[in-house]
Structures are given as structure tokens and as C-alpha cells.
Design a protein around this motif. Structure first.
Motif, PDB file in Angstrom:
ATOM      1  N   ALA A 150      -4.033 -11.732  -2.340  1.00 51.92           N
ATOM      2  CA  ALA A 150      -4.356 -11.350  -3.601  1.00 51.92           C
ATOM      3  C   ALA A 150      -3.128 -12.892  -4.948  1.00 51.92           C
ATOM      4  O   ALA A 150      -3.001 -13.075  -5.021  1.00 51.92           O
ATOM      5  N   LEU A 151      -1.528 -12.077  -4.021  1.00 44.88           N
ATOM      6  CA  LEU A 151      -0.838 -12.814  -4.663  1.00 44.88           C
ATOM      7  C   LEU A 151      -0.914 -14.472  -4.239  1.00 44.88           C
ATOM      8  O   LEU A 151      -0.121 -15.290  -4.893  1.00 44.88           O
ATOM      9  N   PRO A 152      -0.748 -15.191  -3.244  1.00 44.58           N
ATOM     10  CA  PRO A 152      -0.619 -16.518  -3.239  1.00 44.58           C
ATOM     11  C   PRO A 152      -1.542 -16.908  -3.956  1.00 44.58           C
ATOM     12  O   PRO A 152      -1.817 -18.046  -4.458  1.00 44.58           O
ATOM     13  N   ALA A 153      -2.637 -15.946  -3.707  1.00 44.47           N
ATOM     14  CA  ALA A 153      -4.153 -16.694  -4.014  1.00 44.47           C
ATOM     15  C   ALA A 153      -3.843 -16.857  -6.237  1.00 44.47           C
ATOM     16  O   ALA A 153      -4.240 -17.977  -6.318  1.00 44.47           O
ATOM     17  N   ALA A 183      -3.641 -20.843   5.465  1.00 50.29           N
ATOM     18  CA  ALA A 183      -2.498 -20.759   6.137  1.00 50.29           C
ATOM     19  C   ALA A 183      -1.490 -20.215   5.843  1.00 50.29           C
ATOM     20  O   ALA A 183      -1.286 -18.962   6.771  1.00 50.29           O
ATOM     21  N   LYS A 184      -1.883 -19.038   4.855  1.00 46.46           N
ATOM     22  CA  LYS A 184      -1.289 -17.583   4.208  1.00 46.46           C
ATOM     23  C   LYS A 184      -1.923 -16.730   4.642  1.00 46.46           C
ATOM     24  O   LYS A 184      -1.409 -15.564   5.199  1.00 46.46           O
ATOM     25  N   ALA A 185      -3.889 -17.161   5.356  1.00 46.69           N
ATOM     26  CA  ALA A 185      -3.805 -15.424   5.937  1.00 46.69           C
ATOM     27  C   ALA A 185      -3.488 -15.508   7.669  1.00 46.69           C
ATOM     28  O   ALA A 185      -3.020 -14.866   7.804  1.00 46.69           O
ATOM     29  N   ILE A 186      -3.031 -16.684   8.125  1.00 48.60           N
ATOM     30  CA  ILE A 186      -2.877 -16.112   9.182  1.00 48.60           C
ATOM     31  C   ILE A 186      -1.208 -15.752   9.069  1.00 48.60           C
ATOM     32  O   ILE A 186      -1.130 -15.477  10.692  1.00 48.60           O
ATOM     33  N   ASP A 187      -0.148 -16.550   8.418  1.00 47.11           N
ATOM     34  CA  ASP A 187       0.569 -16.544   8.128  1.00 47.11           C
ATOM     35  C   ASP A 187       0.432 -14.182   8.356  1.00 47.11           C
ATOM     36  O   ASP A 187       1.318 -14.008   8.980  1.00 47.11           O
ATOM     37  N   VAL A 188       0.011 -13.829   7.297  1.00 49.10           N
ATOM     38  CA  VAL A 188      -0.341 -12.656   6.874  1.00 49.10           C
ATOM     39  C   VAL A 188      -1.016 -12.092   8.512  1.00 49.10           C
ATOM     40  O   VAL A 188      -0.445 -10.908   8.918  1.00 49.10           O
ATOM     41  N   MET A 189      -1.894 -12.612   9.026  1.00 52.30           N
ATOM     42  CA  MET A 189      -2.154 -11.629  10.837  1.00 52.30           C
ATOM     43  C   MET A 189      -0.837 -11.719  11.384  1.00 52.30           C
ATOM     44  O   MET A 189      -1.205 -11.092  12.167  1.00 52.30           O
ATOM     45  N   GLY A 190      -0.029 -12.814  11.697  1.00 52.35           N
ATOM     46  CA  GLY A 190       1.237 -13.039  12.420  1.00 52.35           C
ATOM     47  C   GLY A 190       2.383 -11.427  12.239  1.00 52.35           C
ATOM     48  O   GLY A 190       3.355 -11.282  12.973  1.00 52.35           O
ATOM     49  N   SER A 191       2.028 -11.091  10.652  1.00 50.76           N
ATOM     50  CA  SER A 191       2.963 -10.269  10.523  1.00 50.76           C
ATOM     51  C   SER A 191       2.902  -8.450  11.037  1.00 50.76           C
ATOM     52  O   SER A 191       2.135  -8.986  11.308  1.00 50.76           O
ATOM     53  N   ASP A 192       4.200  -7.780  10.909  1.00 51.56           N
ATOM     54  CA  ASP A 192       4.690  -6.535  11.780  1.00 51.56           C
ATOM     55  C   ASP A 192       3.253  -5.363  11.444  1.00 51.56           C
ATOM     56  O   ASP A 192       2.380  -4.706  11.752  1.00 51.56           O
ATOM     57  N   TRP A 193       3.396  -5.799   9.941  1.00 54.11           N
ATOM     58  CA  TRP A 193       2.139  -4.630   9.539  1.00 54.11           C
ATOM     59  C   TRP A 193       0.823  -5.230   9.834  1.00 54.11           C
ATOM     60  O   TRP A 193      -0.075  -4.258  10.192  1.00 54.11           O
ATOM     61  N   PHE A 194       0.732  -5.934  10.619  1.00 57.26           N
ATOM     62  CA  PHE A 194      -0.512  -6.496  10.247  1.00 57.26           C
ATOM     63  C   PHE A 194      -1.102  -5.900  12.116  1.00 57.26           C
ATOM     64  O   PHE A 194      -1.663  -5.866  12.326  1.00 57.26           O
ATOM     65  N   ARG A 195      -0.444  -6.430  12.440  1.00 55.13           N
ATOM     66  CA  ARG A 195      -0.680  -6.058  14.056  1.00 55.13           C
ATOM     67  C   ARG A 195      -0.052  -4.740  14.579  1.00 55.13           C
ATOM     68  O   ARG A 195      -0.824  -3.884  15.039  1.00 55.13           O
ATOM     69  N   PHE A 196       0.595  -4.317  13.323  1.00 52.26           N
ATOM     70  CA  PHE A 196       0.318  -2.485  13.209  1.00 52.26           C
ATOM     71  C   PHE A 196      -0.685  -2.137  13.477  1.00 52.26           C
ATOM     72  O   PHE A 196      -1.364  -1.255  14.271  1.00 52.26           O
ATOM     73  N   MET A 240       0.639  -1.353   0.292  1.00 50.58           N
ATOM     74  CA  MET A 240      -0.045   0.339  -0.006  1.00 50.58           C
ATOM     75  C   MET A 240       1.121   1.087   0.137  1.00 50.58           C
ATOM     76  O   MET A 240       1.248   0.996   0.609  1.00 50.58           O
ATOM     77  N   PRO A 241       0.472   2.240  -0.365  1.00 49.03           N
ATOM     78  CA  PRO A 241       1.598   3.708  -0.885  1.00 49.03           C
ATOM     79  C   PRO A 241       0.632   4.222   0.691  1.00 49.03           C
ATOM     80  O   PRO A 241       0.179   4.114   1.518  1.00 49.03           O
ATOM     81  N   ARG A 282      -8.606  -4.490   4.777  1.00 48.98           N
ATOM     82  CA  ARG A 282      -7.987  -3.227   4.014  1.00 48.98           C
ATOM     83  C   ARG A 282      -6.751  -3.535   3.566  1.00 48.98           C
ATOM     84  O   ARG A 282      -5.857  -2.762   2.518  1.00 48.98           O
ATOM     85  N   HIS A 283      -5.977  -4.305   4.367  1.00 47.50           N
ATOM     86  CA  HIS A 283      -4.099  -4.845   4.620  1.00 47.50           C
ATOM     87  C   HIS A 283      -4.009  -6.592   3.950  1.00 47.50           C
ATOM     88  O   HIS A 283      -3.357  -6.251   3.066  1.00 47.50           O
ATOM     89  N   GLY A 284      -4.759  -7.172   5.245  1.00 47.90           N
ATOM     90  CA  GLY A 284      -4.756  -8.465   4.601  1.00 47.90           C
ATOM     91  C   GLY A 284      -5.364  -8.902   3.012  1.00 47.90           C
ATOM     92  O   GLY A 284      -3.979  -9.663   2.123  1.00 47.90           O
ATOM     93  N   LEU A 285      -6.268  -8.502   2.729  1.00 46.86           N
ATOM     94  CA  LEU A 285      -6.388  -8.792   0.798  1.00 46.86           C
ATOM     95  C   LEU A 285      -5.363  -9.291   0.049  1.00 46.86           C
ATOM     96  O   LEU A 285      -5.139  -9.760  -0.842  1.00 46.86           O
TER      97      LEU A 285
END
Lengths: 395, 342
Positions: free
Chosen positions: B245-248, B211-224, A183-184, B238-241
């Protein structure tokens, strides 16, 4: 011993009471100058207590800038304990390994006043970030958290702390990986607009305007808004993260190691921004392993060791080791470069984590180097500064 | 760009050569006698030895495979895919007739399993450990470990035999003139095979997405994002989807091959006249020209799927996008400014 007595000023249970003027202080009297608390401190609710004139209360001493807005602390943490349920690796086989609770933070107490920066100083990897998580109400699923937290005089639980995120308490995260890579950054700083329909659009416009203002204030060109995080330098990313926190107009900022990867001028600048926020009436909890930087910017220092705050004192106390109550604090004092560098004292040896992180800070000496002798060694799954092999900044 | 296209085409040519070569070798190793398989038991018994030898010579059954392969490849380069032994029609025509049926079936299954699987996977990750998550996982584990043909038979038993809601098989009603077949007829016939393929495909996609979504939810940017006050569901929206999209995309295009494989079984179970069924017929009949033709078409479709995934990456992920001129200039200017400040 004396440290213990300091922590229990009224001679009471050491919980939420504020015994007026009970213990000798290393710092000036409180600035607000109200009358001492009346009534029975053991039963009065915390918010009813007036902390004004007590120089030492809630286990800490004050700095000149510390103010008790509305007669209470902005943030007060009492007896915080964080434990993780995990498998016992001492067991022979993983399949039969029993679970046990590993306590990472125990009985930690700390306060932040309006208008001050409190630095939580401790070794890398010692669990300081968990304190930030606890204040933000962000816990891992296997964590159990006990203790009491007040924000602006109101007792909080996990749900109300979650409700305060971005609405009173903002985090400046440790890692520049905290920005969504896809995201930008302009949109990220602006955050999600609130409300519905027209109100939502109005909020989006207000946020865009505030974002532009923050970018200008922090020397980010307007074009930066369109860049993605991988296109930013480390210093720009730090400023963007700070803008994210300020966007929500918080009263308290919890800054978790905001300086790794910044060279000295930028680190000083980033901390000056936090200082300015505090001077404007906000409160800052600055979590860092770098005591020298902390002393430069903070009003008070909470010395963190083995999962708890061993001493919470004014920066002025670091002028003379005699003013420091805890042996570990004195060891820190001796480790400062302008003093005798006597690292042999107490447990102060060169820590695993502090080396590279200090180097990334532009080679600042004086990083706290005590190893964590708790369960959190260097290999513990904490995202500490040392993990970031910094990609940093040509600025 | 031209270079990338050339490289892709070169890879495709190598792939097709390898696939067709493998088909010829495998058919040659197979114990099936094409004369016996195509004439029929009774006719074969009544035939004189000379007649059999003449047929074998006519079909070229005794020509060694390298020679046959070269002849076939030469014809292919001139646009002739050969003649199907089994259908006694040009291979291109057989494939064209059946590819339409198969593409409808696979298209429905591919889209449905992708959309449903993604939604279920994200929903399961968001409700991790709770009832919805457990239900989704239970469904996925059961379906992922069930053979496709068995699921097809089960659905056939329930919906065609017991309930009688849907037809037993084929792509059009038996005994109806081709001109009278309506779209509704066609949809009724494609429904069961498409549902079978989708059900099985969903399990795979949902488990991977979870599995990918759980990874995403553990990422720094998701926590932030959570630390800034977004609920898990809103942070995901807002951020996860966009990060999922890439792995999907990878998964969805890798799924093309899976669905193709599944369609062979499903078409067989439902007697659905598609490419998969033709491939089985060709394989059992020693019909090497048809088999090679189908193998080439399938390989080209799967290749196109992977190529599409690569191209879509570039569109979705700014890190893989070549910097536009204006952008690069902005970055240079900023870097200069940063240097002067530092």
C-alpha cells in the motif's frame, strides 16, 4: 577410514536401510527396545523397518531421549543435495557468462526422533539455513533439490512438504525481520484462521485463546499483542516468533538460529523452551553456529561442514574426543573453551562470520569458527546470523 | 501539526512563485509575437503600423518582463489572475470552465489506471514467469513505450472512425444546446480520452507494482508467512497488500503529474476542451496570463497530490505514526518489565 564406515553401518549402499547393531556405538541403546528389524533390509520400505534396537543406523547414533514413535523417525533426510543455477563469475564478461550449478549441500543425511533436540552445528554462512528451507519445502526459483525426505514415516515430495508447513512442521526463523512490519504481532501469532463461515470464526476464536495462553507462558504481556514489530525488543520478537511456531501445534520445529541477538539468559531461556517442546514429545531441529549452546540443550549433534553432515552423534560423545569419529568434530571439541582451545588442529581457524554473531550472543565463546571453504564465502547471499548487526535487547 | 501545515504552505508559495517566474521568462524568450498571434494574419496585414503599435501598447507587449511579472504578481495577490488575451475573458473564468472537464477526465484515468495497474502488477508478480506475467509485461512494455498521442490517434481511428461507436472529439455533441446535453452524452465524449490516458497510465503502475510485489515476496516476513502454510496468493492478501500500500500510494500520487502531462496531449488529440488544451492555446498565442494561471493551478494540484501521499503514509504505516499516549505508556511499562526480567 572410520568415519566412512560409521556412515554405512550395514555395509550396504548407505541409503534407507538400517542394519541392526552393525557398528559400535558411542551412545546407549535405543530407548524403545523393540526387536531388530526383520527381513531383507535392502528391499523393505523404510517405514516397515524397525529401528528400535539398533544403536547406530542411518549414519547416526542415539541419545537416551531418542524415541522411534511408531517405529520410525519423525523426520528423516537422506542424500539431500541442493544446487543453485547461477552465472559463472569467472567468465570475462557478464553478458557471455555461462550458467553453472553450484552445489551448496551435498548428500546430506540427518534424522530427528520424537522427543529430542538435534542440533545442526556449523560455521556461519556455510549453508545450514538451506537445510531448513529444504525441510520446509521452500526453495528459491533457481535451486534444484535432490534427495529423500520422510516425515513420520511417509515419503515426501515438494508439494507434500509444502502441505506440512504449519500443519506438522513449523519454522522458527532466523531473522526478527520475519514479522510483518505492518501487522500487530498478536494477529501475526494467531495466523490466518482456516475454514469458512462459522468454522472460520470458531477457528479465529480458538487461535485468539491459544495466543493468549502462549503469551502468558512466554512472559509476554497481553498488551504486546497490539504492538507492531518495530516496537518490540529483540528478546520479545524472538519469543513472538517462537509463539508463531507453537501456535500451529507442530510435531516438528525447525529452529534456524533462534538465539542471535539474545543475551545469555534469554538465549538459554529460548532454548529451554525448545527443550520443553521436545520433552513433551515433539522433535526439534536446531540449526546453530554456537556449539556450546547446542551441547547444553540438544540430545544429539549433527556436525555440518562443507555442505554436508559429517557426523551425527549423541551429545555425550562430546565428553571425550575419542568418541568422535570425524576429525572436524574433534577439532570442534578442542575448540571448546573448557578444553585446550587448540585451534590449529585441522581447519579450525577463526571464521569471518562467527565473530560478530558470537559477540551478539552475549560474548559466548565456543562459536564454531571454521570458514566455509565451499562456494559460500562470507559474501555469499545467505541470510546468516552474521548479517544481523543486532539491534538488540536491553532486557 | 500547525507547524507542519505552515511549512507545507510556505513550500507551496515558493513553488508557485518559481513556476510563475519560469512561465514569464519562457514566454518572453519565445519568438511568438502576441499581436500577430492574436489578431490573425489577414487582419494584421490590413492594419496600419500605428494601429499595431497601439495594440502592442494596449497589451503591454513591449513592457520588459520583470515589470510585467511584478504587476501580474501584485494583481494576483489581490485575487486578480488577469485577462486572457486569447479568450478575452478573465483567466479565472477560463480556468474554472475548463477545469471541470479536465478533472473528470483525469479523475477517471487516475482511478482506473491506479486500480487496474495495481491489480495487474500484483497478479503478474504472483504468476512470475508464467503466461499471465508474460502477457502483462508485454502489454506494459508496449504501452509504456508508445507515445500517448499516438495511442489516442489509434483509438480514435478504430472506435470513432472505423467502428463509429464513439464521437470523434469535444466534450459535448456539436450543435446541441448546452441545456440538452445529457450525462450519457458527456460520458460518451469523455470515454476515449479517458481510456487513452488510463491505458498508458496502467503500464507504468503495473510495472512498478510488479517490481515492488516481487521484492515483497522475497522478504523474510513473506517467506515466513509461506513457511506457516499460507499459499503465495493468501500470503499476498494477508501480508503483502498492506506492505504494498505504501509504495502504491507514492506511485499513485506521483501519477497525478504524469496524468496531467498526458492530458495535455490527449485533450489536444480529442479536441477536448480542458486545461491541457487551453494551455497549448495559451502557449502558442503568447497568452502569458492564462499560461501562468494554468501553470499555477497544475502546480497546486500536483503539490496537493504529493502532500496527500505524505499524510496517507502516516495513516498507513504505524512506524511513522506518532505514538499515542496510551501506547507509549504500555511500551514503557513493557520495557520496564523486560529490564527487570533480564
Amino acid at each position: 577410514m572410520s568415519a566412512d564406515e560409521m556412515r554405512k553401518p550395514g555395509g550396504g549402499s548407505g541409503a534407507v536401510l538400517g542394519g541392526p547393531g552393525a557398528a559400535p556405538s558411542s551412545a546407549e541403546p535405543g530407548a524403545a527396545g523393540a526387536a531388530p528389524a526383520a527381513g531383507d533390509p535392502g528391499t523393505a520400505p523404510h517405514e516397515a523397518l524397525d529401528h528400535g534396537a539398533s544403536a547406530v543406523h542411518h549414519h547416526h547414533s542415539h541419545a537416551p531421549g531418542s524415541r522411534h514413535g511408531h517405529g520410525h523417525h519423525l523426520l528423516q533426510v537422506e542424500g539431500l543435495t541442493v544446487a543453485f543455477r547461477m552465472y559463472d563469475d569467472a567468465a570475462g564478461s557478464f553478458l557471455t557468462a555461462p550458467q553453472r550449478d553450484v552445489e551448496v549441500i551435498h548428500d546430506l543425511s540427518i534424522s530427528v526422533h520424537e522427543g529430542e533436540v538435534v542440533a545442526v552445528v556449523g560455521a556461519s554462512g556455510s549453508g545450514k539455513s538451506l537445510l531448513a528451507d529444504a525441510v520446509m519445502g521452500l526453495f528459491e526459483p533457481n535451486a534444484s533439490v535432490r534427495g529423500r525426505i520422510w516425515f513420520d514415516g511417509e515419503p515426501q515430495d515438494a508439494a507434500s512438504l509444502a502441505a506440512l508447513r504449519g500443519r506438522g512442521i513449523s519454522l522458527v526463523p532466523q531473522s526478527t525481520a520475519s514479522l510483518d512490519p505492518l501487522m500487530p504481532v498478536g494477529r501475526q501469532v494467531e495466523g490466518a484462521p482456516r475454514g469458512r463461515g462459522a468454522a472460520r470464526r470458531a477457528d479465529a476464536r480458538r487461535r485468539a485463546a491459544r495466543r493468549a495462553e502462549l503469551f502468558e507462558r512466554y512472559g509476554l504481556a497481553p498488551e504486546v499483542a497490539r504492538l507492531y514489530p518495530h516496537e518490540l525488543s529483540g528478546g520479545m520478537a524472538r519469543r513472538v516468533l517462537l509463539c508463531c511456531a507453537l501456535m500451529d501445534e507442530p510435531r516438528l520445529i525447525v529452529a534456524d538460529e533462534p538465539t542471535p541477538g539474545l543475551d545469555l539468559p534469554l538465549a538459554v531461556r529460548a532454548l529451554a523452551d525448545l527443550r520443553a517442546f521436545a520433552d513433551a514429545g515433539g522433535g526439534v531441529m536446531l540449526i546453530t553456529h554456537d556449539i556450546e549452546l547446542a551441547l547444553a540443550v540438544a540430545d544429539r549433534v549433527a556436525v555440518f561442514r562443507d555442505g554436508t553432515v559429517v557426523e551425527e552423534t549423541a551429545v555425550a560423545s562430546f565428553a571425550d574426543p575419542a568418541l568422535l569419529a570425524h576429525p572436524f568434530s574433534r577439532a570442534l571439541w578442542h575448540a571448546l573453551p573448557e578444553h585446550d582451545f587448540a585451534a590449529g588442529d585441522d581447519a579450525l581457524t577463526d571464521g569471518e562470520g562467527a565473530g560478530p554473531a558470537a559477540a551478539a550472543d552475549g560474548g559466548l565463546p565456543g562459536a564454531v569458527g571454521a570458514p566455509a571453504d565451499g562456494p559460500w564465502g562470507a559474501g555469499a547471499p545467505l541470510t546468516e546470523a552474521d548479517v544481523e548487526a543486532d539491534e538488540e535487547d536491553p532486557c | 501539526m500547525a507547524r507542519r501545515i505552515l511549512i507545507a504552505l510556505g513550500r507551496l508559495a515558493l513553488l508557485l512563485a518559481a513556476v510563475s517566474l519560469a512561465v514569464f521568462v519562457l514566454v518572453d524568450l519565445s519568438p511568438i509575437d502576441p499581436v500577430q498571434a492574436n489578431v490573425g494574419q489577414a487582419a494584421l496585414l490590413g492594419m496600419s503600423d500605428e494601429k499595431r503599435a497601439a495594440l502592442a501598447a494596449h497589451w503591454g507587449a513591449d513592457v520588459p518582463w520583470p515589470e510585467r511579472y511584478l504587476a501580474w504578481a501584485q494583481a494576483l495577490l489581490q485575487g486578480d489572475m488577469g485577462t486572457s488575451l486569447r479568450y478575452n475573458q478573465p483567466v479565472a473564468q477560463v480556468i474554472a470552465e475548463r477545469a471541470g472537464n479536465s478533472l473528470v477526465l483525469m479523475g477517471i484515468a487516475w482511478a482506473a489506471s491506479g486500480v487496474l495497474g495495481f491489480a495487474l502488477g500484483v497478479a503478474a508478480a504472483l504468476s512470475r514467469g508464467r503466461l499471465l506475467d508474460r502477457a502483462v509485461r508485454a502489454y506494459c512494455f508496449v504501452l509504456a513505450s508508445s507515445p500517448t498521442f499516438w495511442v489516442g490517434l489509434l483509438l480514435l481511428t478504430v472506435f470513432a472512425v472505423m467502428l463509429g461507436w464513439l464521437p470523434l472529439g469535444f466534450s459535448v455533441p456539436a450543435g446541441k444546446a448546452a441545456a440538452d446535453v445529457t450525462l450519457a452524452d458527456a460520458l460518451r465524449h469523455v470515454a476515449l480520452p479517458a481510456v487513452t490516458l488510463s491505458l498508458v497510465g496502467v503500464a507504468n503502475i503495473a510495472l512498478h507494482t510488479r517490481a515492488k510485489a516481487i521484492d515483497v515476496m522475497g522478504s523474510d516476513w513473506f517467506r515466513f508467512a509461506r513457511a506457516r502454510g499460507l499459499s503465495p496468493a493468501r500470503a499476498m492478501a494477508r501480508h503483502g497488500l498492506r506492505n504494498l500500500a505504501l509504495p502504491a500510494v507514492t506511485l499513485q500520487f506521483a501519477q497525478v503529474a504524469e496524468i496531467f502531462g498526458g492530458s495535455v496531449l490527449v485533450e489536444e488529440v480529442f479536441s477536448y476542451p480542458g486545461l491541457g488544451q487551453a494551455a497549448v492555446t495559451a502557449g502558442l498565442g503568447g497568452d502569458v496570463a492564462l499560461l501562468a494561471g494554468i501553470a499555477l493551478v497544475s502546480a497546486a494540484i500536483v503539490f496537493a497530490g504529493n502532500l496527500a501521499a505524505n499524510l496517507i503514509y502516516g495513516l498507513v504505516d504505524p512506524r511513522l505514526r506518532p505514538a499515542g499516549r496510551a501506547r507509549a505508556a504500555a511500551r514503557r511499562a513493557l520495557a520496564g518489565e523486560g529490564a527487570s526480567r533480564g
